[in-house]
Design a protein around this motif. Structure first.
Motif, PDB file in Angstrom:
ATOM      1  N   LYS A  22      38.731   1.905  15.998  1.00  5.44           N
ATOM      2  CA  LYS A  22      38.674   3.086  16.856  1.00  5.44           C
ATOM      3  C   LYS A  22      37.465   3.062  17.786  1.00  5.44           C
ATOM      4  O   LYS A  22      37.495   3.628  18.862  1.00  5.44           O
ATOM      5  CB  LYS A  22      38.628   4.333  15.974  1.00  5.44           C
ATOM      6  N   THR A  57      40.532   6.042  22.472  1.00  9.31           N
ATOM      7  CA  THR A  57      41.276   6.961  21.615  1.00  9.31           C
ATOM      8  C   THR A  57      40.765   8.363  21.905  1.00  9.31           C
ATOM      9  O   THR A  57      39.551   8.585  21.918  1.00  9.31           O
ATOM     10  CB  THR A  57      41.074   6.610  20.128  1.00  9.31           C
ATOM     11  N   ALA A  73      46.050   7.215  22.614  1.00 13.11           N
ATOM     12  CA  ALA A  73      45.249   5.988  22.659  1.00 13.11           C
ATOM     13  C   ALA A  73      45.933   4.954  23.543  1.00 13.11           C
ATOM     14  O   ALA A  73      47.157   4.964  23.711  1.00 13.11           O
ATOM     15  CB  ALA A  73      45.057   5.424  21.255  1.00 13.11           C
TER      16      ALA A  73
END
Length: 148
Positions: free
Chosen positions: A28, A61, A123
């Motif tokens: 992430k 994201t 994302a």
């Protein structure tokens, strides 16, 4: 650009329906601390541009409702949507809803913004040529622009 296309095709295969049920194939990243977005955005540089490969590849994201400010990519950008539902809008055109599996081509020099829908994470993997310079950040997307 052929190598970028090969990477995109690889990512497209990996982000199919079966992959959607698994954890993301990329980390992430870290929460962005720059002042060019509203809400929480995580960024992870996957591959920096260099003298041979003149484009960068990164993941972004977004928490629900998070969005980037209006901006321009001098050499364009390609977004491969890997998760959720979001928005993409070019200056003077209607906002588009975009979802996992779609590819967005941000044209060179065109002012635009993108971000998550109000109730969805969002994302993408972005490939950005750097031959004509880095992203040019402009003003915030207003609440009215986001809702429209």
């Amino acid at each position: 650009m052929k190598q970028a296309l090969a990477i995109w095709l690889f990512l497209l295969v990996l982000s199919g329906p079966a992959a959607a049920q698994k954890a993301s194939i990329f980390p992430k990243g870290e929460i962005a601390t720059t002042d060019n977005h509203t809400g929480t955005v995580w960024l992870k540089e996957l591959s920096e541009a260099d003298s041979m490969f003149t484009y960068s590849i990164a993941t972004a994201t977004f928490a629900p409702g998070a969005k980037l400010d209006w901006h321009i990519h001098p050499a364009g950008q390609i977004l491969l949507i890997t998760e959720g539902t979001g928005y993409y809008q070019e200056r003077g055109k209607p906002k588009q809803t975009v979802q996992q599996g779609q590819v967005i081509k941000c044209q060179p020099g065109v002012e635009h913004w993108h971000g998550a829908a109000p109730k969805s994470t969002f994302a993408y993997v972005a490939t950005t040529p750097v031959t004509k310079g880095k992203t040019i950040w402009l003003k915030r997307v207003t609440a009215e622009e986001y809702r429209r």
